[in-house]
Motif scaffolding. Structure first.
Motif, mmCIF file in Angstrom:
data_model
loop_
_atom_site.group_PDB
_atom_site.id
_atom_site.type_symbol
_atom_site.label_atom_id
_atom_site.label_comp_id
_atom_site.label_asym_id
_atom_site.label_seq_id
_atom_site.Cartn_x
_atom_site.Cartn_y
_atom_site.Cartn_z
ATOM 1 N N PRO A 148 0.567 -1.236 -0.103
ATOM 2 C CA PRO A 148 -0.164 -0.282 -0.345
ATOM 3 C C PRO A 148 0.781 1.538 -0.267
ATOM 4 O O PRO A 148 2.046 1.218 0.472
ATOM 5 C CB PRO A 148 -1.067 -0.247 1.030
ATOM 6 N N CYS A 149 0.607 2.431 -0.201
ATOM 7 C CA CYS A 149 1.103 3.471 -0.774
ATOM 8 C C CYS A 149 0.077 4.897 -0.764
ATOM 9 O O CYS A 149 -1.157 4.443 -0.830
ATOM 10 C CB CYS A 149 1.884 3.512 -1.321
ATOM 11 N N LEU A 150 1.079 6.222 -0.566
ATOM 12 C CA LEU A 150 0.362 7.175 -0.148
ATOM 13 C C LEU A 150 1.052 8.289 -1.699
ATOM 14 O O LEU A 150 1.725 8.549 -1.663
ATOM 15 C CB LEU A 150 0.401 8.199 0.903
ATOM 16 N N ILE A 151 -0.773 8.825 -2.506
ATOM 17 C CA ILE A 151 0.097 9.714 -3.481
ATOM 18 C C ILE A 151 -0.785 10.512 -2.854
ATOM 19 O O ILE A 151 -1.980 10.882 -3.445
ATOM 20 C CB ILE A 151 -0.727 8.810 -4.779
ATOM 21 N N ALA A 152 0.208 11.792 -3.869
ATOM 22 C CA ALA A 152 -0.626 12.907 -3.237
ATOM 23 C C ALA A 152 0.078 13.667 -5.056
ATOM 24 O O ALA A 152 0.627 14.110 -5.648
ATOM 25 C CB ALA A 152 0.298 14.394 -2.584
ATOM 26 N N ILE A 153 -1.704 14.116 -5.321
ATOM 27 C CA ILE A 153 -1.974 14.618 -6.707
ATOM 28 C C ILE A 153 -1.555 15.801 -7.182
ATOM 29 O O ILE A 153 -2.057 16.520 -6.067
ATOM 30 C CB ILE A 153 -2.943 14.085 -6.624
ATOM 31 N N GLN A 154 -1.068 16.712 -8.156
ATOM 32 C CA GLN A 154 -0.412 17.759 -8.045
ATOM 33 C C GLN A 154 -1.520 18.612 -8.868
ATOM 34 O O GLN A 154 -2.556 17.182 -9.842
ATOM 35 C CB GLN A 154 0.824 18.210 -9.487
ATOM 36 N N SER A 155 -1.956 19.693 -9.175
ATOM 37 C CA SER A 155 -3.183 20.192 -10.195
ATOM 38 C C SER A 155 -2.600 20.788 -11.801
ATOM 39 O O SER A 155 -1.124 19.970 -11.945
ATOM 40 C CB SER A 155 -3.292 21.667 -10.109
ATOM 41 N N GLY A 156 -3.956 19.911 -12.467
ATOM 42 C CA GLY A 156 -3.588 19.666 -13.421
ATOM 43 C C GLY A 156 -2.984 18.402 -13.912
ATOM 44 O O GLY A 156 -3.165 18.353 -15.022
ATOM 45 N N ALA A 157 -3.557 17.525 -13.131
ATOM 46 C CA ALA A 157 -3.062 15.885 -13.065
ATOM 47 C C ALA A 157 -3.739 15.184 -14.288
ATOM 48 O O ALA A 157 -3.729 13.715 -15.030
ATOM 49 C CB ALA A 157 -2.924 14.958 -12.158
ATOM 50 N N ASN A 158 -4.784 15.525 -14.483
ATOM 51 C CA ASN A 158 -6.230 14.793 -15.161
ATOM 52 C C ASN A 158 -7.082 16.438 -15.471
ATOM 53 O O ASN A 158 -7.037 17.218 -14.907
ATOM 54 C CB ASN A 158 -6.890 13.288 -14.617
ATOM 55 N N GLN A 159 -7.883 15.126 -16.485
ATOM 56 C CA GLN A 159 -9.454 16.191 -16.265
ATOM 57 C C GLN A 159 -11.044 15.739 -15.365
ATOM 58 O O GLN A 159 -11.297 14.979 -15.367
ATOM 59 C CB GLN A 159 -9.800 16.252 -17.646
ATOM 60 N N VAL A 160 -10.852 16.698 -13.923
ATOM 61 C CA VAL A 160 -11.782 16.218 -13.784
ATOM 62 C C VAL A 160 -13.030 16.514 -13.797
ATOM 63 O O VAL A 160 -13.772 17.461 -14.411
ATOM 64 C CB VAL A 160 -11.699 17.679 -12.135
ATOM 65 N N ARG A 161 -14.299 15.176 -13.352
ATOM 66 C CA ARG A 161 -15.398 14.911 -13.947
ATOM 67 C C ARG A 161 -16.299 15.653 -13.319
ATOM 68 O O ARG A 161 -15.786 15.853 -11.821
ATOM 69 C CB ARG A 161 -15.575 13.458 -14.205
ATOM 70 N N TYR A 162 -17.378 16.494 -13.422
ATOM 71 C CA TYR A 162 -18.490 16.822 -12.833
ATOM 72 C C TYR A 162 -19.233 15.338 -12.256
ATOM 73 O O TYR A 162 -19.898 14.915 -13.150
ATOM 74 C CB TYR A 162 -19.012 18.051 -13.751
ATOM 75 N N ALA A 163 -20.183 16.048 -11.126
ATOM 76 C CA ALA A 163 -21.128 15.579 -10.894
ATOM 77 C C ALA A 163 -22.147 15.457 -11.990
ATOM 78 O O ALA A 163 -22.704 15.971 -11.778
ATOM 79 C CB ALA A 163 -21.744 15.827 -8.863
ATOM 80 N N SER A 164 -22.856 14.187 -12.383
ATOM 81 C CA SER A 164 -23.774 14.572 -13.480
ATOM 82 C C SER A 164 -25.179 14.269 -12.287
ATOM 83 O O SER A 164 -25.630 14.373 -11.446
ATOM 84 C CB SER A 164 -23.558 12.647 -14.005
ATOM 85 N N LEU A 165 -26.050 15.303 -13.257
ATOM 86 C CA LEU A 165 -27.587 15.159 -12.330
ATOM 87 C C LEU A 165 -28.003 13.541 -11.779
ATOM 88 O O LEU A 165 -28.307 13.569 -10.609
ATOM 89 C CB LEU A 165 -29.115 15.067 -13.431
ATOM 90 N N LYS A 166 -27.838 12.710 -12.380
ATOM 91 C CA LYS A 166 -28.263 11.192 -11.979
ATOM 92 C C LYS A 166 -26.909 10.555 -11.044
ATOM 93 O O LYS A 166 -27.275 10.493 -9.912
ATOM 94 C CB LYS A 166 -27.307 9.787 -13.088
ATOM 95 N N GLY A 167 -25.953 10.723 -11.422
ATOM 96 C CA GLY A 167 -24.802 10.882 -9.560
ATOM 97 C C GLY A 167 -25.348 12.142 -8.536
ATOM 98 O O GLY A 167 -25.236 10.256 -7.720
ATOM 99 N N ILE A 168 -25.501 12.757 -9.206
ATOM 100 C CA ILE A 168 -26.076 13.829 -7.245
ATOM 101 C C ILE A 168 -27.217 12.505 -7.138
ATOM 102 O O ILE A 168 -27.702 13.193 -5.981
ATOM 103 C CB ILE A 168 -26.366 15.524 -7.695
ATOM 104 N N MET A 169 -27.891 12.157 -7.750
ATOM 105 C CA MET A 169 -29.674 11.762 -7.394
ATOM 106 C C MET A 169 -29.074 10.517 -6.731
ATOM 107 O O MET A 169 -29.511 9.994 -5.411
ATOM 108 C CB MET A 169 -30.020 11.528 -8.751
ATOM 109 N N GLN A 170 -28.051 9.667 -7.689
ATOM 110 C CA GLN A 170 -27.632 8.585 -6.578
ATOM 111 C C GLN A 170 -27.261 8.847 -5.173
ATOM 112 O O GLN A 170 -26.529 8.235 -4.646
ATOM 113 C CB GLN A 170 -27.239 7.701 -7.335
#
Lengths: 261, 318
Positions: A174-196
């Motif tokens: 096991p390990c720990l990884i601290a992510i730098q900004s810009g590492a990926n394209q962050v998804r938004y919470a979808s309406l369906k996701g928010i309902m779930q």
């Protein structure tokens, strides 16, 4: 693989920053909060692992008052499976080490195989918590990570150094990884996701529940903020005033003086 | 209280300037005894240099395992040196190395920690620091109790220029590591080289929209015969590619004219552009830290100023 993501809820980047009555932090009433920007990249990185079938469960963890539920719900809406909210007055104002002890206790209780966090927080800019949690858990760690590769036995990560250089490091799990900004394209919470997300569990825990009431409360702080204030003005800019035309005219004069026109 | 351990960082075969800034911070603490630490492979000469240029008695962990930076190796070496020197304050630069290793040491020693400080002094039962918070919009006075690990912001103070004759002492420690160094990758060069531009017009988060870079920022850069740049959030959001990024993790630039539009002035951006000859900042927020490094500031909406300026520059050229 069980993946835990550490989240911090911070004042919105455009929030008005007024110093509070005792001068030790900002006035937090009536301002908007959001998930720390670095942490959103950490959530995304965990969710990518889940999408790829490598993570069985993504658990988001945050420490703070009732308002923190909103940050956790947002992460659940993005796709995290469940949330743990450490809500205890004794943790209010806990310093970095006390905070790390709380997060390490959660990771231990959950048996997390992998911990993600953001490199730093937008409010205190401390970049302290992730390596501390790793040390307390005895996990190898890497910070400032822009890319991860989970295809081998060890996790291969690319850490950002200065001037565009990257350092490639392998971490056994096991390990720990601290992510730098810009590492990926962050998804938004979808309406369906928010309902779930409304149906997903948020476990509320106290320091006593985690067995750290004596070791990790703010009363144990070894580091204390005495005062915050607007930095004294140094050699600050000559502020140009007037109508847009007047200001532009002054700028053109300056640019001419520099010999650039 | 009063024994400080200053951890040197080596860059391109030399002790980096930021390490001598740490020495200055340590030497500036009333009554402090200053000790140095150099970690690496084949670093005896560098340790001698550090010992003679202000770091005082300097411990040296010289081991093949320390040839490249490794968080576990550094953490163990620093803890060993802290114990050998009896340090109650460990100072490390707030660089990718510092932010990776320093908090680990504090947690391992169960001691106080503060980071990215711009001032350090002796305190009551610990140490006092000043650091920036909220991306430079506010300063915080922080005090610690007992043993302390702190990182200092590079460039916050002048490097120490005095001398010392502390000598060196070899230190051995268990340097076994979980993390394994693989390689350093250097970004491939691209067409964009901001370091050669006489004029840079940079946009930040305040530009608000990726389309506005080609529509508003680039035309001013073109009119001035310069190049377009950006701050980190713009590149993080994928609006522009990494070669456009000005800052400590992007391009370090020093053009004749730097125009910062909609950039608040986070520390990492300021580090990348503050050596520019003439800096113009345009921002709606009068408290934005960018105005602290700018020569001329305009508190206004960049969408009012930049297009008008572009037109005026075009007109002035005739």
């Amino acid at each position: 693989m069980k993946v835990m993501v550490c989240l911090k809820q911070v004042p919105h980047q455009d929030a008005r920053l007024d110093v509070n009555a005792d001068g030790t932090w900002i006035q937090e009433d009536n301002i908007k909060f959001e998930i720390n920007s670095y942490d959103t990249y950490a959530v995304e990185e965990a969710l990518k692992l889940k999408d790829a079938g490598s993570a069985d469960e993504v658990i988001v963890v945050s420490i703070g008052p009732d308002r923190v539920t909103q940050a956790l719900r947002t992460a659940l809406g993005m796709g995290a499976d469940r949330a743990i909210h450490v809500n205890d007055d004794a943790a209010a104002g806990a310093d970095a080490l006390a905070t790390a002890k709380i997060l390490a206790a959660v990771a231990k209780e959950e048996g997390a195989d992998l911990v993600f966090a953001g490199l730093m927080a937008d409010d205190d800019n401390a970049s302290a918590i992730p390596p501390m949690v790793a040390e307390l858990l005895g996990f190898p760690s890497a910070t400032g990570v822009l890319a991860t590769d989970f295809s081998g036995d060890a996790v291969k990560v690319e850490r950002e150094l200065e001037g565009g250089a990257l350092e490639v490091v392998e971490l056994p799990k096991p390990c720990l990884i601290a992510i730098q900004s810009g590492a990926n394209q962050v998804r938004y919470a979808s309406l369906k996701g928010i309902m779930q997300a409304k149906k997903k569990p948020v476990d509320v825990k106290s320091l006593a529940d985690l067995g750290v009431a004596d070791s990790a409360s703010a009363a144990q702080n070894k580091t204390k903020i005495n005062k915050i204030y607007v930095p004294p003005k140094g050699d600050s800019a000559e502020i140009l005033s007037g109508s847009t035309d007047e200001v532009v005219g002054q700028l053109v004069t300056k640019i001419k003086e520099l010999g650039l026109l | 209280m009063g024994t400080v351990l200053v951890v040197a960082e080596i860059q391109k075969g030399a002790i980096r300037e930021a390490s001598f800034e740490l020495v200055a911070a340590a030497q500036g603490i009333d009554g402090a005894e200053v000790n140095g630490l150099v970690i690496g492979s084949g670093v005896g000469d560098l340790a001698n240099e550090f010992a003679s240029k202000g770091a005082g008695k300097t411990y040296v962990v010289d081991d093949a395992a320390a040839e490249n930076y490794n968080v576990d190796v550094w953490s163990k070496a620093i803890k060993a040196a802290a114990e050998a020197s009896g340090a109650d304050l460990i100072l490390i630069s707030n660089t990718p190395t510092g932010w990776d290793v320093a908090p680990r040491i504090a947690a391992g020693l169960d001691c106080a920690f503060t980071s990215d400080c711009i001032k350090a002094s002796a305190g009551d039962g610990g140490y006092d620091f000043v650091r920036r918070v909220f991306n430079g919009k506010l300063d915080a006075e922080v005090s610690t109790t007992g043993k302390t690990v702190a990182t200092m912001q590079p460039g916050a103070m002048a490097p120490f220029e005095g001398s010392s004759d502390g000598g060196t002492e070899a230190l051995s420690a268990d340097l076994s590591a979980g993390a394994r160094f693989v390689e350093i990758k250097v970004a491939e060069s691209t067409g964009v080289d901001l370091t050669k531009a006489d004029v840079i017009v940079s946009g930040g988060r305040g530009v608000g929209d990726p389309e506005k870079f080609p529509e508003v920022i680039q035309p001013l850069a073109d009119a001035l015969g310069g190049a377009m740049g950006a701050s980190r959030p713009v590149v993080d959001a994928g609006w522009l590619d990494h070669p456009y990024q000005v800052g400590s993790s992007g391009q370090i630039v020093a053009p004749k004219l730097y125009i910062a539009a909609g950039i608040s002035g986070a520390i990492q951006h300021l580090v990348g552009m503050k050596a520019s000859n003439f800096i113009v900042a345009i921002n709606k927020d009068p408290d934005a830290p960018i105005f602290e490094v700018a020569d001329v500031g305009v508190v206004a909406d960049l969408f009012d100023i930049i297009p008008a300026l572009t037109e005026a520059v075009g007109g002035a050229k005739g």
